[in-house]
Design a protein around this motif. Structure first.
Motif, PDB file in Angstrom:
ATOM      1  N   LEU A  85      -0.175   3.180   3.739  1.00 26.14           N
ATOM      2  CA  LEU A  85      -0.379   2.497   5.010  1.00 26.14           C
ATOM      3  C   LEU A  85       0.688   1.442   5.233  1.00 26.14           C
ATOM      4  CD1 LEU A  85      -4.243   1.899   4.736  1.00 26.14           C
ATOM      5  CD2 LEU A  85      -3.075   3.762   5.927  1.00 26.14           C
ATOM      6  N   ASP A  86       1.057   1.263   6.497  1.00 27.44           N
ATOM      7  CA  ASP A  86       1.999   0.185   6.794  1.00 27.44           C
ATOM      8  C   ASP A  86       1.212  -1.113   7.013  1.00 27.44           C
ATOM      9  OD1 ASP A  86       1.140  -0.060   9.521  1.00 27.44           O
ATOM     10  OD2 ASP A  86       2.631   1.403  10.180  1.00 27.44           O
ATOM     11  N   HIS A  87       1.936  -2.191   7.161  1.00 27.67           N
ATOM     12  CA  HIS A  87       1.360  -3.536   7.270  1.00 27.67           C
ATOM     13  C   HIS A  87       0.266  -3.606   8.342  1.00 27.67           C
ATOM     14  CE1 HIS A  87       1.361  -7.831   8.415  1.00 27.67           C
ATOM     15  NE2 HIS A  87       1.613  -8.036   7.130  1.00 27.67           N
ATOM     16  N   ASP A  88       0.562  -3.107   9.540  1.00 31.61           N
ATOM     17  CA  ASP A  88      -0.416  -3.176  10.642  1.00 31.61           C
ATOM     18  C   ASP A  88      -1.659  -2.332  10.361  1.00 31.61           C
ATOM     19  OD1 ASP A  88       1.204  -4.916  12.037  1.00 31.61           O
ATOM     20  OD2 ASP A  88       2.132  -3.341  13.257  1.00 31.61           O
ATOM     21  N   GLU A  89      -1.484  -1.181   9.735  1.00 28.27           N
ATOM     22  CA  GLU A  89      -2.636  -0.332   9.405  1.00 28.27           C
ATOM     23  C   GLU A  89      -3.533  -1.007   8.368  1.00 28.27           C
ATOM     24  OE1 GLU A  89      -1.029   4.206  10.027  1.00 28.27           O
ATOM     25  OE2 GLU A  89      -0.231   3.064   8.314  1.00 28.27           O
ATOM     26  N   ILE A  90      -2.920  -1.675   7.411  1.00 31.59           N
ATOM     27  CA  ILE A  90      -3.700  -2.390   6.397  1.00 31.59           C
ATOM     28  C   ILE A  90      -4.560  -3.451   7.076  1.00 31.59           C
ATOM     29  CG2 ILE A  90      -3.572  -3.979   4.442  1.00 31.59           C
ATOM     30  CD1 ILE A  90      -0.916  -2.519   3.681  1.00 31.59           C
ATOM     31  N   GLU A 140      -5.498  -3.698  10.206  1.00 35.64           N
ATOM     32  CA  GLU A 140      -6.475  -3.065  11.097  1.00 35.64           C
ATOM     33  C   GLU A 140      -7.680  -2.518  10.333  1.00 35.64           C
ATOM     34  OE1 GLU A 140      -6.110   1.098  13.231  1.00 35.64           O
ATOM     35  OE2 GLU A 140      -4.884  -0.424  14.229  1.00 35.64           O
ATOM     36  N   GLN A 141      -7.476  -2.060   9.104  1.00 30.43           N
ATOM     37  CA  GLN A 141      -8.537  -1.416   8.331  1.00 30.43           C
ATOM     38  C   GLN A 141      -9.227  -2.357   7.332  1.00 30.43           C
ATOM     39  OE1 GLN A 141      -7.294   2.400   6.721  1.00 30.43           O
ATOM     40  NE2 GLN A 141      -5.949   2.729   8.463  1.00 30.43           N
ATOM     41  N   THR A 142      -8.930  -3.633   7.422  1.00 31.33           N
ATOM     42  CA  THR A 142      -9.534  -4.617   6.517  1.00 31.33           C
ATOM     43  C   THR A 142     -10.892  -5.059   7.043  1.00 31.33           C
ATOM     44  OG1 THR A 142      -7.390  -5.422   5.757  1.00 31.33           O
ATOM     45  CG2 THR A 142      -9.244  -6.936   5.545  1.00 31.33           C
ATOM     46  N   ARG A 202     -11.204   1.352   2.585  1.00 29.31           N
ATOM     47  CA  ARG A 202     -11.240   2.542   1.717  1.00 29.31           C
ATOM     48  C   ARG A 202     -10.746   2.235   0.315  1.00 29.31           C
ATOM     49  NH1 ARG A 202      -6.443   6.583   3.770  1.00 29.31           N
ATOM     50  NH2 ARG A 202      -4.782   5.570   2.611  1.00 29.31           N
ATOM     51  N   HIS A 261       0.854  -1.189   0.000  1.00 26.42           N
ATOM     52  CA  HIS A 261       0.000   0.000   0.000  1.00 26.42           C
ATOM     53  C   HIS A 261       0.885   1.233   0.000  1.00 26.42           C
ATOM     54  CE1 HIS A 261      -3.115   2.833   1.133  1.00 26.42           C
ATOM     55  NE2 HIS A 261      -3.987   1.878   0.794  1.00 26.42           N
ATOM     56  N   PRO A 267      -7.428  -2.516   2.924  1.00 24.04           N
ATOM     57  CA  PRO A 267      -8.218  -1.521   3.670  1.00 24.04           C
ATOM     58  C   PRO A 267      -9.565  -1.255   2.999  1.00 24.04           C
ATOM     59  CG  PRO A 267      -6.067  -0.627   3.039  1.00 24.04           C
ATOM     60  CD  PRO A 267      -6.203  -1.972   2.416  1.00 24.04           C
TER      61      PRO A 267
END
Length: 123
Positions: free
Chosen positions: A95-100, A102-104, A118, A92, A116
């Motif tokens: 976004l970093d790995h953890d943000e991806i 978290e937003q899935t 979005r 992405h 994600p």
């Protein structure tokens, strides 16, 4: 687009960005057909061939099932797929790995696909 046409477009995409566009375009066409309430969504019963990428195969099935379920219709049988054996977390730009992760959305995370929410939104 139909599932076979969408799978072919993904398989023939010149790069991964275009493949993403094709899977979302197919999903958007399905969404339009479902909104018509005229039975035209029956075209999405057709079993697609492989996209050539296990992640996109499962993603196409998951997005299709999700759209049918969103309008309280039973999804096609071909959308009943197993989770990927390993997590698929496409790169992405923001976004970093953890943000991806978290937003899935849950319906994708259960299948070991991490995108994600979005990035699934189209205009």
């Amino acid at each position: 687009m139909t599932p076979p046409a969408t799978a072919t477009a993904i398989r023939e995409a010149s790069d991964e960005d275009w493949a993403w566009r094709m899977v979302l375009q197919g999903r958007d066409h399905l969404r339009l057909l479902l909104s018509r309430h005229d039975g035209s969504e029956a075209a999405w019963e057709a079993l697609p061939s492989t996209t050539g990428h296990a992640g996109f195969d499962v993603l196409l099935a998951a997005l299709t099932a999700h759209e049918f379920e969103a309008v309280d219709q039973a999804p096609p049988d071909w959308t009943k797929v197993e989770a990927l054996p390993d997590p698929w977390v496409p790169e992405h730009p923001f976004l970093d790995h953890d943000e991806i992760i978290e937003q899935t959305p849950d319906y994708l995370a259960r299948l070991n696909i991490f995108v994600p929410n979005r990035d699934l939104t189209t205009a």
